[in-house]
Design a protein around this motif. Structure first.
Motif, PDB file in Angstrom:
ATOM      1  N   ALA A 208       0.832  -1.208   0.000  1.00  0.00           N
ATOM      2  CA  ALA A 208       0.000   0.000   0.000  1.00  0.00           C
ATOM      3  C   ALA A 208       0.867   1.260   0.000  1.00  0.00           C
ATOM      4  O   ALA A 208       0.512   2.270  -0.628  1.00  0.00           O
ATOM      5  N   ILE A 209       2.015   1.197   0.696  1.00  0.00           N
ATOM      6  CA  ILE A 209       2.936   2.335   0.704  1.00  0.00           C
ATOM      7  C   ILE A 209       3.509   2.538  -0.690  1.00  0.00           C
ATOM      8  O   ILE A 209       3.588   3.664  -1.199  1.00  0.00           O
ATOM      9  N   VAL A 210       3.921   1.438  -1.333  1.00  0.00           N
ATOM     10  CA  VAL A 210       4.457   1.526  -2.687  1.00  0.00           C
ATOM     11  C   VAL A 210       3.402   2.093  -3.633  1.00  0.00           C
ATOM     12  O   VAL A 210       3.686   2.939  -4.481  1.00  0.00           O
ATOM     13  N   GLY A 211       2.157   1.630  -3.465  1.00  0.00           N
ATOM     14  CA  GLY A 211       1.085   2.137  -4.309  1.00  0.00           C
ATOM     15  C   GLY A 211       0.877   3.626  -4.143  1.00  0.00           C
ATOM     16  O   GLY A 211       0.706   4.362  -5.129  1.00  0.00           O
ATOM     17  N   GLU A 212       0.913   4.102  -2.909  1.00  0.00           N
ATOM     18  CA  GLU A 212       0.746   5.532  -2.657  1.00  0.00           C
ATOM     19  C   GLU A 212       1.922   6.318  -3.237  1.00  0.00           C
ATOM     20  O   GLU A 212       1.743   7.412  -3.797  1.00  0.00           O
TER      21      GLU A 212
END
Length: 355
Positions: A208-212
């Motif tokens: 989710a961090i990578v996606g953000e």
């Protein structure tokens, strides 16, 4: 549901491509450096300084020109200079980002050391990182040039954080800097940019961090610019199908090294982005035959149709002997061209999961 993005691959089809089908061939990034380039770096670091920075720059230009031409000779559709100017995928960028400092090498495995940087102050974009590299490579070849950039999550995860409240906050700040760099690259003419996030494979719960971060990176990038994400070997079931929501056109995955045991992970739900399939194993010096690589390419059609398949090595090939790396690339391109011809002739039955 994943986000639909414009098709960006046709711009990389050569004008004289002989078949109707087109499998885009490229490499992940790194390539073995000529031994004389390593020696040139040693000479530039000697106290006598008889070999100065200008001499080293000339040596790196020569190496970048040589390896770019080697990629052209192998027949690749999208070229990289082999990252001849880069010493390491985090250290290289940390030297160019305000807020980073270095405190000496850290032992990572065996007798290998990594000059792990520290974030000691607010990170800032002070100068372009890769524009000169892109300009030089584009001047050497008339083929499309792909630009690999180490992603913000890996830049944060593989550094000591001594300033921000969390690694996550640092990653988001770095994503803004990567976005600035991509703006500079696009202004210089870049149309194929790959974000490298090997750290995602080791900490997949942070997808989710990578996606953000990718949302920040992709903000304002023109629709005709192809964005890819490279993720090294790991448990892909922990990041799929969530990665399909990320704003990239292509996912570059390391599957040959695992003998395609994880192929089924990507069959449901439908893999609706482009797949850059690793078809040669960069962890072995054994050169796969053209026939073996053809069989690997066809495995990709279990996930996506031909118009969504990119053919590449599993990862960077910098640790291989240079002759081995070249032969793997050449065989890979030959295999891709043969598969294209078979597709045109209707000799290959494509049964991808989305049918």
């Amino acid at each position: 549901m994943s986000r639909e993005l414009p098709n960006t691959r046709e711009q990389f089809r050569p004008a004289d491509h002989p078949t109707e089908h087109f499998l885009l061939t490229t490499v992940v990034g790194s390539y073995p450096k000529p031994k004389w380039l390593n020696r040139a770096k040693e000479l530039a670091e000697e106290d006598s300084r008889e070999f100065d920075d200008g001499d080293l720059e000339e040596a790196m230009d020569d190496a970048a020109r040589l390896i770019t031409e080697e990629h052209v000779r192998a027949g690749l559709d999208a070229i990289v200079d082999g990252e001849m100017r880069r010493n390491e995928m985090v250290e290289y960028f940390a030297h160019r980002i305000e807020g980073y400092e270095f405190n000496g090498p850290v032992k990572v495995w065996g007798h290998n050391y990594f000059d792990k940087p520290s974030v000691a102050d607010e990170v800032e974009y002070a100068e372009p990182w890769l524009v000169d590299e892109f300009d030089f490579t584009s001047g050497v070849t008339d083929r499309p040039v792909k630009v690999p950039i180490t992603g913000p999550y890996t830049l944060a995860s593989w550094s000591f954080n001594e300033h921000y409240d969390s690694e996550e906050e640092l990653a988001y700040e770095l994503a803004g800097l990567v976005n600035e760099e991509i703006e500079a690259l696009v202004a210089a003419g870049a149309r194929y940019i790959q974000i490298d996030e090997p750290a995602l494979a080791t900490t997949p719960d942070d997808h989710a961090i990578v996606g953000e971060c990718l949302e920040h990176i992709a903000d304002g990038v023109p629709e005709d610019v192809r964005l890819g994400l490279h993720v090294c070997y790991g448990d892909y079931s922990r990041i799929y199908p969530e990665i399909l929501d990320m704003p990239v056109h292509e996912y570059d995955l390391e599957l040959a090294n695992g003998d395609y045991e994880q192929l089924d992970v990507f069959k449901s739900p439908t893999f609706d982005k482009d797949l850059a399939l690793g078809v040669v194993d960069v962890h072995t010096t054994e050169v796969e035959t053209v026939e073996e690589i053809r069989e690997n390419i066809v495995k990709g059609f279990e996930i996506v149709p031909p118009e969504q398949l990119t053919v590449s090595p599993d990862c960077g090939v910098k640790l291989l002997p240079r002759g081995v790396a070249y032969q793997k690339m050449e065989n890979m391109v030959t295999a891709a061209r043969e598969v294209e011809a078979e597709l045109d002739a209707g000799e290959i039955t494509v049964g991808y999961a989305g049918e």
